[in-house]
Design a protein around this motif. Structure first.
Motif, PDB file in Angstrom:
ATOM      1  N   TRP A 103       0.829  -1.205   0.000  1.00  0.00           N
ATOM      2  CA  TRP A 103       0.000   0.000   0.000  1.00  0.00           C
ATOM      3  C   TRP A 103       0.868   1.262   0.000  1.00  0.00           C
ATOM      4  N   ALA A 104       1.910   1.292   0.844  1.00  0.00           N
ATOM      5  CA  ALA A 104       2.764   2.472   0.925  1.00  0.00           C
ATOM      6  C   ALA A 104       3.495   2.711  -0.394  1.00  0.00           C
ATOM      7  N   TRP A 105       4.039   1.634  -0.968  1.00  0.00           N
ATOM      8  CA  TRP A 105       4.783   1.776  -2.227  1.00  0.00           C
ATOM      9  C   TRP A 105       3.865   2.221  -3.362  1.00  0.00           C
ATOM     10  N   ALA A 106       2.710   1.571  -3.472  1.00  0.00           N
ATOM     11  CA  ALA A 106       1.772   1.928  -4.540  1.00  0.00           C
ATOM     12  C   ALA A 106       1.219   3.331  -4.338  1.00  0.00           C
ATOM     13  N   SER A 107       1.010   3.726  -3.090  1.00  0.00           N
ATOM     14  CA  SER A 107       0.475   5.061  -2.810  1.00  0.00           C
ATOM     15  C   SER A 107       1.469   6.150  -3.196  1.00  0.00           C
ATOM     16  N   ILE A 108       2.734   5.908  -2.892  1.00  0.00           N
ATOM     17  CA  ILE A 108       3.758   6.885  -3.278  1.00  0.00           C
ATOM     18  C   ILE A 108       3.774   7.058  -4.788  1.00  0.00           C
ATOM     19  N   ASN A 109       3.719   5.949  -5.513  1.00  0.00           N
ATOM     20  CA  ASN A 109       3.692   6.026  -6.979  1.00  0.00           C
ATOM     21  C   ASN A 109       2.442   6.739  -7.483  1.00  0.00           C
ATOM     22  N   ALA A 110       1.311   6.470  -6.835  1.00  0.00           N
ATOM     23  CA  ALA A 110       0.049   7.072  -7.282  1.00  0.00           C
ATOM     24  C   ALA A 110       0.056   8.579  -7.066  1.00  0.00           C
ATOM     25  N   TRP A 111       0.483   9.017  -5.888  1.00  0.00           N
ATOM     26  CA  TRP A 111       0.430  10.447  -5.577  1.00  0.00           C
ATOM     27  C   TRP A 111       1.550  11.242  -6.235  1.00  0.00           C
ATOM     28  N   ARG A 112       2.600  10.551  -6.685  1.00  0.00           N
ATOM     29  CA  ARG A 112       3.675  11.241  -7.407  1.00  0.00           C
ATOM     30  C   ARG A 112       3.353  11.366  -8.885  1.00  0.00           C
ATOM     31  N   ALA A 113       2.333  10.646  -9.344  1.00  0.00           N
ATOM     32  CA  ALA A 113       1.966  10.704 -10.759  1.00  0.00           C
ATOM     33  C   ALA A 113       1.388  12.067 -11.094  1.00  0.00           C
ATOM     34  N   ASP A 114       1.337  12.353 -12.394  1.00  0.00           N
ATOM     35  CA  ASP A 114       0.768  13.616 -12.851  1.00  0.00           C
ATOM     36  C   ASP A 114      -0.691  13.713 -12.438  1.00  0.00           C
ATOM     37  N   SER A 115      -1.152  14.957 -12.291  1.00  0.00           N
ATOM     38  CA  SER A 115      -2.555  15.167 -11.964  1.00  0.00           C
ATOM     39  C   SER A 115      -3.408  14.976 -13.211  1.00  0.00           C
ATOM     40  N   GLY A 116      -4.669  14.687 -12.983  1.00  0.00           N
ATOM     41  CA  GLY A 116      -5.579  14.509 -14.098  1.00  0.00           C
ATOM     42  C   GLY A 116      -6.540  13.383 -13.832  1.00  0.00           C
ATOM     43  N   SER A 117      -7.568  13.309 -14.653  1.00  0.00           N
ATOM     44  CA  SER A 117      -8.629  12.332 -14.431  1.00  0.00           C
ATOM     45  C   SER A 117      -8.130  10.903 -14.579  1.00  0.00           C
ATOM     46  N   ASP A 118      -7.060  10.672 -15.380  1.00  0.00           N
ATOM     47  CA  ASP A 118      -6.554   9.317 -15.558  1.00  0.00           C
ATOM     48  C   ASP A 118      -5.819   8.806 -14.323  1.00  0.00           C
ATOM     49  N   TYR A 119      -5.522   9.676 -13.380  1.00  0.00           N
ATOM     50  CA  TYR A 119      -4.728   9.305 -12.221  1.00  0.00           C
ATOM     51  C   TYR A 119      -5.533   9.363 -10.926  1.00  0.00           C
ATOM     52  N   VAL A 120      -6.779   9.769 -10.977  1.00  0.00           N
ATOM     53  CA  VAL A 120      -7.522  10.016  -9.747  1.00  0.00           C
ATOM     54  C   VAL A 120      -7.925   8.733  -9.037  1.00  0.00           C
TER      55      VAL A 120
END
Length: 462
Positions: free
Chosen positions: A388-405
């Motif tokens: 969860w921590a690793w995936a969350s870091i990757n998710a929140w570091r990704a670019d903003s936008g509807s494809d990442y929400v």
């Protein structure tokens, strides 16, 4: 959910239809964790029925997506099954904390029998049986076609709204006794037996609502005010529920909900001066705060009343913590068997904790898993939290936008469940199990976050 083809015709997504029907049943009957409530039989029967239907009619693409979630879930299913395997007497007697049971067999003049790892096999079998709900959920959710996936946030939000409306009926004094769960009459807990689990469900709704309003880059239009109204409804219902933990979870839900759509709000307001955005955010928080203040003045903020009235010395959860820690020390590293906390605690419960209050769980799910499953449970917890921590870091570091929400939303939803599990056991209820699996599949959806905008998804027409 209908899916449009190039010909303009529609075809139902079988997985989404089955999932929607399954969710309605879980919403109605899956709000309790107790093993002997009628709702457990209803939910598990629905889960097995859904599994059979999707195996007969679905295109099984499930294993291609959410692989980390699949691995963790399969490991979680295997653990209680292994705890039910009978062990030779010499091996079983070497496990810590079994001395009293060894003496019982000897006193009756019997030879030491083969026994399973679990001290309470029936409870462990029930724990294994309960995992059919998350198993069916991940099979259905990962089997959705692309268009059907886009309807999932709105479907979940609708269930949260329906539960909040039930809570409002309870608050108004209308008797609502759900025979499928072991709820407390007069308590504002929606379709849940536990008001803390209900409050967590509403807090998850506080994040789903803004994401639904802006999902896939759409203009909010009428959805914006409706989503704000939903957040107000959830916040006020949390206050009325009497859940102290729900206050923290609800606040975090509102904050994360705004954080998830902050860029979308900025884009919607780009024609306006820069000062409009911070003023709007402050206004939203102010409106929520004003309604909360009105709720307090009207004496409807039961959660706040319970905080002011609580006596820490009389809080059974805190008083029982030393006993729980001592039990972990006694049975570690083997554990007592998943689902066995209730009878094992009664074996060790000191006289000063005896009361009419039913203490059926440790009210800290991490400690209870370690008590029940020992080192294997601890390793599984560490693996799940690390992913969860690793995936969350990757998710929140990704670019903003509807494809990442959605990955970010999944991360935030799981965070609230983790926080709630420190003082309770929400993930043991079927409804929260479903929310956890959906959130985890969103968090693991790297295809959405890394997909090129110039090409369609796999299997979609050009």
């Amino acid at each position: 959910m209908p899916t449009r083809h190039r010909s303009g015709s529609f075809r139902l997504d079988a997985s989404f239809v089955v999932f929607t029907a399954f969710m309605c049943i879980v919403w109605l009957a899956g709000g309790a964790s107790h093993a002997n409530v009628l709702g457990q039989a209803v939910v598990r029967s629905a889960a097995w029925t859904a599994l059979i239907i999707i195996l007969l009619t679905g295109e099984l693409r499930a294993f291609r997506l959410a692989r980390p979630v699949w691995v963790l879930l399969i490991a979680a299913i295997m653990l209680p099954l292994l705890q039910l395997v009978p062990l030779p007497p010499s091996v079983w007697q070497a496990l810590p904390g079994r001395a009293a049971l060894v003496e019982a067999a000897a006193a009756s003049g019997q030879a030491q029998p083969w026994r399973p790892w679990s001290i309470v096999p029936a409870a462990t079998a029930n724990a294994a049986a309960s995992l059919i709900v998350p198993l069916v959920t991940i099979m259905l959710v990962t089997n959705f076609k692309e268009r059907a996936r886009s309807w999932l946030p709105g479907t979940l939000l609708g269930l949260v709204v329906a539960s909040a409306l039930v809570g409002l009926l309870q608050l108004s004094g209308i008797g609502f006794n759900n025979l499928l769960i072991n709820g407390t009459p007069g308590q504002v807990s929606g379709t849940f037996a536990n008001r803390n689990h209900f409050a967590l469900f509403l807090a998850l709704g506080c994040m789903l609502a803004p994401v639904w309003a802006f999902f896939e880059g759409r203009r909010p239009q009428w959805r914006g005010p409706v989503a704000l109204g939903f957040v107000l409804l959830f916040a006020l219902t949390i206050l009325a529920s009497g859940s102290r933990a729900g206050l923290v979870l609800g606040l975090l839900g509102v904050v994360f909900g705004l954080a998830l759509v902050r860029q979308e709000i900025r884009r919607a307001l780009r024609r306006y001066p820069r000062w409009v955005f911070p003023v709007l955010i402050v206004s939203i928080i102010g409106v929520v705060g004003a309604f909360i203040l009105i709720s307090i003045v009207a004496d409807r903020a039961v959660s706040i009343d319970r905080i002011l009235a609580i006596d820490p010395n009389q809080d059974l959860r805190r008083r029982a913590l030393p006993t729980v820690l001592q039990m972990i020390k006694i049975y570690f590293p083997a554990g007592t068997g998943l689902g066995s906390f209730d009878p094992i605690f009664r074996m060790h419960e000191p006289f000063d904790l005896l009361s009419l209050v039913y203490f059926n769980h440790a009210h800290n799910d991490f400690l209870e898993v370690v008590l029940d499953a020992g080192v294997p449970g601890l390793l599984l917890l560490v693996a799940a939290l690390s992913w969860w921590a690793w995936a969350s870091i990757n998710a929140w570091r990704a670019d903003s936008g509807s494809d990442y929400v959605l990955p970010k939303l999944g991360s935030a939803m799981l965070l609230l469940v983790v926080i709630a599990s420190v003082s309770d056991y929400p993930a043991r209820t079927p409804m929260i199990m479903v929310m956890v699996i959906v959130a985890a599949t969103w968090l693991s959806d790297r295809t959405r976050a890394h997909r090129s905008t110039a090409l369609p998804a796999s299997g979609q027409p050009l």
